[in-house]
Design an enzyme around this catalytic site. Sequence first.
Site, short mmCIF file in Angstrom:
data_model
loop_
_atom_site.label_atom_id
_atom_site.label_comp_id
_atom_site.label_asym_id
_atom_site.label_seq_id
_atom_site.Cartn_x
_atom_site.Cartn_y
_atom_site.Cartn_z
N HIS A 69 -4.70 -1.91 -5.74
CA HIS A 69 -3.94 -0.77 -6.24
C HIS A 69 -4.90 0.33 -6.65
O HIS A 69 -5.73 0.14 -7.54
CB HIS A 69 -3.06 -1.20 -7.42
CG HIS A 69 -1.99 -2.18 -7.03
ND1 HIS A 69 -1.10 -2.73 -7.91
CD2 HIS A 69 -1.67 -2.70 -5.81
CE1 HIS A 69 -0.29 -3.54 -7.26
NE2 HIS A 69 -0.62 -3.56 -5.99
N ASP B 150 0.81 -1.22 0.00
CA ASP B 150 0.00 0.00 0.00
C ASP B 150 0.84 1.27 0.00
O ASP B 150 0.46 2.28 0.60
CB ASP B 150 -0.98 0.00 1.19
CG ASP B 150 -1.83 -1.25 1.23
OD1 ASP B 150 -2.20 -1.73 0.14
OD2 ASP B 150 -2.11 -1.77 2.32
P1 GDP Z 1 -0.74 0.19 -3.58
O1 GDP Z 1 -1.34 -1.07 -3.10
O2 GDP Z 1 0.73 0.27 -3.32
O3 GDP Z 1 -1.07 0.53 -5.00
O4 GDP Z 1 -1.37 1.34 -2.67
P2 GDP Z 1 -2.93 1.50 -2.28
O5 GDP Z 1 -3.67 2.01 -3.47
O6 GDP Z 1 -3.46 0.29 -1.62
O7 GDP Z 1 -2.85 2.59 -1.14
C1 GDP Z 1 -2.31 3.86 -1.36
C2 GDP Z 1 -3.40 4.91 -1.05
O8 GDP Z 1 -2.80 6.19 -0.97
C3 GDP Z 1 -4.47 5.02 -2.12
O9 GDP Z 1 -5.67 5.38 -1.51
C4 GDP Z 1 -3.96 6.16 -3.00
O10 GDP Z 1 -5.00 6.84 -3.69
C5 GDP Z 1 -3.34 7.05 -1.97
N1 GDP Z 1 -2.19 7.85 -2.39
C6 GDP Z 1 -1.20 7.51 -3.27
N2 GDP Z 1 -0.26 8.48 -3.28
C7 GDP Z 1 -0.67 9.42 -2.40
C8 GDP Z 1 -0.11 10.66 -1.93
O11 GDP Z 1 0.98 11.07 -2.32
N3 GDP Z 1 -0.82 11.34 -0.98
C9 GDP Z 1 -2.03 10.91 -0.50
N4 GDP Z 1 -2.63 11.65 0.42
N5 GDP Z 1 -2.57 9.76 -0.92
C10 GDP Z 1 -1.90 9.03 -1.84
P1 IMO Z 2 -0.79 -4.28 -2.21
O1 IMO Z 2 -0.36 -4.80 -3.56
C1 IMO Z 2 -0.96 -4.75 2.15
C2 IMO Z 2 -0.71 -8.84 3.69
C3 IMO Z 2 -1.99 -9.25 4.38
C4 IMO Z 2 -1.44 -10.23 5.40
C5 IMO Z 2 -0.33 -10.93 4.62
C6 IMO Z 2 -0.73 -12.25 4.01
O2 IMO Z 2 -2.13 -3.62 -2.22
O3 IMO Z 2 0.27 -3.46 -1.59
P2 IMO Z 2 -2.34 -12.95 2.03
O4 IMO Z 2 -3.80 -12.68 1.81
O5 IMO Z 2 -1.47 -12.43 0.94
O6 IMO Z 2 -2.05 -14.39 2.35
O7 IMO Z 2 -1.98 -12.14 3.37
O8 IMO Z 2 0.05 -10.04 3.58
N1 IMO Z 2 -0.89 -8.32 2.31
C7 IMO Z 2 -0.93 -7.03 2.00
N2 IMO Z 2 -0.90 -5.95 2.78
N3 IMO Z 2 -1.03 -4.62 0.80
C8 IMO Z 2 -1.04 -5.70 0.00
O9 IMO Z 2 -1.00 -5.63 -1.34
C9 IMO Z 2 -1.00 -6.98 0.60
N4 IMO Z 2 -1.02 -8.23 0.11
C10 IMO Z 2 -0.92 -9.04 1.17
O10 IMO Z 2 -2.62 -8.16 5.00
O11 IMO Z 2 -0.85 -9.55 6.47
MG MG Z 3 -2.86 -1.74 -1.80
#
Ligand code: GDP
Ligand code: IMO
Ligand code: MG
Length: 456
Positions: free
Chosen positions: A54, A26
Amino acid sequence: MSQITPTSKRSGTPVHAAVVGLQWGDEGKGKIVDLLTSRYDCIVRYNGGANAGHTVQVGKERYALHLIPSGILSSGKINIVGNGVVVDPEKVLDEIDGLRARGVEVGANLRISDRAHVVMPYHKDQDAALEELLEKRSGKAGASGSIGTTRRGIGPAYSDKVRRSTALRMGDLLDHALLLRKLDAICGLRMAELEALGATVKPLVPKELADRFAAAGERLRPHIDDTVYLLHDQIRAGRSVLFEGANACLLDIDHGTFPYVTSSNCSTLGIPAGSGVPGRMIGKVYGIMKAYSTRVGGGPFVTELLDATGERIRQRGREYGTTTGRPRRCGWLDLVAVKYSVMVCGADAIACTLLDVLSGFDELKICTGYRRADGTVTDRFIPDAERMHGFTPVYETLPGWQRELGTCTDRDDLPVEARRYLGFVEEFVGIPVELVSVGPERTQTFESNERFAAMR
Ligand code: GDP
Ligand code: IMO
Ligand code: MG
């Protein structure tokens, strides 16, 4: 952001690149992949499954992608789900339908490996049953035992891949008779395994499952392909590739905080196996680092803040899971962990995201070492939960800044304290911060060609 296709200075051939999370997921990988997509021809997922979430924000539109590469939101790109991904066929169909309903083109631009393994409903049942069993034993989620998984069936699907005789691959969905034969062999054993876990599930009927998943296969047939030849054909034709990591380095099955990890190689080390492209072809690795730390689920988290500061970060960063909606655990930036991930992933540059979330703090802490229970200090990360027990953070304290950063469009717009914060990261980790993100939108990002460390 400039619209160039990166080329190697030496040979003039395209440089393939990777985006990878340097923490526990994340970090904003989806946003950065979406941004970089204009420079590449093919966007490739190589690991994980629908455990990933994502988020990409384009103007007012917010997309949450789980299995489909974030490149799908840009036209004219080939989006590949590689052989290293575990695919939930019904989930990917939902994702395709959801994108099409919002006007996003999903057709020949989505290719799914015929050798990607299938996540079946019984994998999700197994995942949930094991987690519940372990939670009951230990008293709470994430306590010793349960991992705190996303319950998307990831671990059980990869277990079947490694076990081989009980595995199904996407190509199998295209042959009803073969699928039925395999399910006939799998279902009895799987029922016994589910019962041993104490799960109460409906009997698994091979014919019902074969009909249901052959139907999903028929709908996915236009997308299912030999993605290894496809990728190499593209590369030979001079096209460039961007690999989109899912999950993150510290969740890598071999190099993360074992056993609180996911079941794939989500560092860049998973790219060759998960896509069929040799690692030496990757010319640039972007490590994505959020300006603080978060993690979902159980496992070691040395800089975790269980107080009002952690809550403030959670609220400002809207730190709730994209896939499960769970509140994310929040803490200060841990550079011991980030530096380790940079080493394992071979990262060349950092994209620092969510820097805007840190506005308004008088001071900010950055972890530069771990103090063990016996008082000694180490600057090494130890990817083993058992061996991280009792670790406490050694912090450097830096001055904070008050101004909101959402409208900054250039490094010079940043308060001097924010530049110093990034300069500290560069000096400690040893690679430049090339991209800075100050909000969720595409436009809230800028590049920096000069090192922040020089400005400290
Ligand atoms: P990923 O799994 O690595 O793609 O990340 P996620 O999408 O799960 O979580 C990142 C969150 O932060 C999302 O809600 C994005 O819209 C948000 N986000 C990404 N970059 C920024 C930033 O620079 N500032 C803020 N405030 N939010 C961001
Ligand atoms: P993105 O791509 C955050 C974490 C789960 C759990 C552990 C194992 O959005 O960054 P699983 O379901 O994979 O067997 O869970 O890994 N986990 C993540 N945490 N972002 C993710 O993906 C994750 N993918 C798995 O929360 O602790
Ligand atoms: Mg994510």
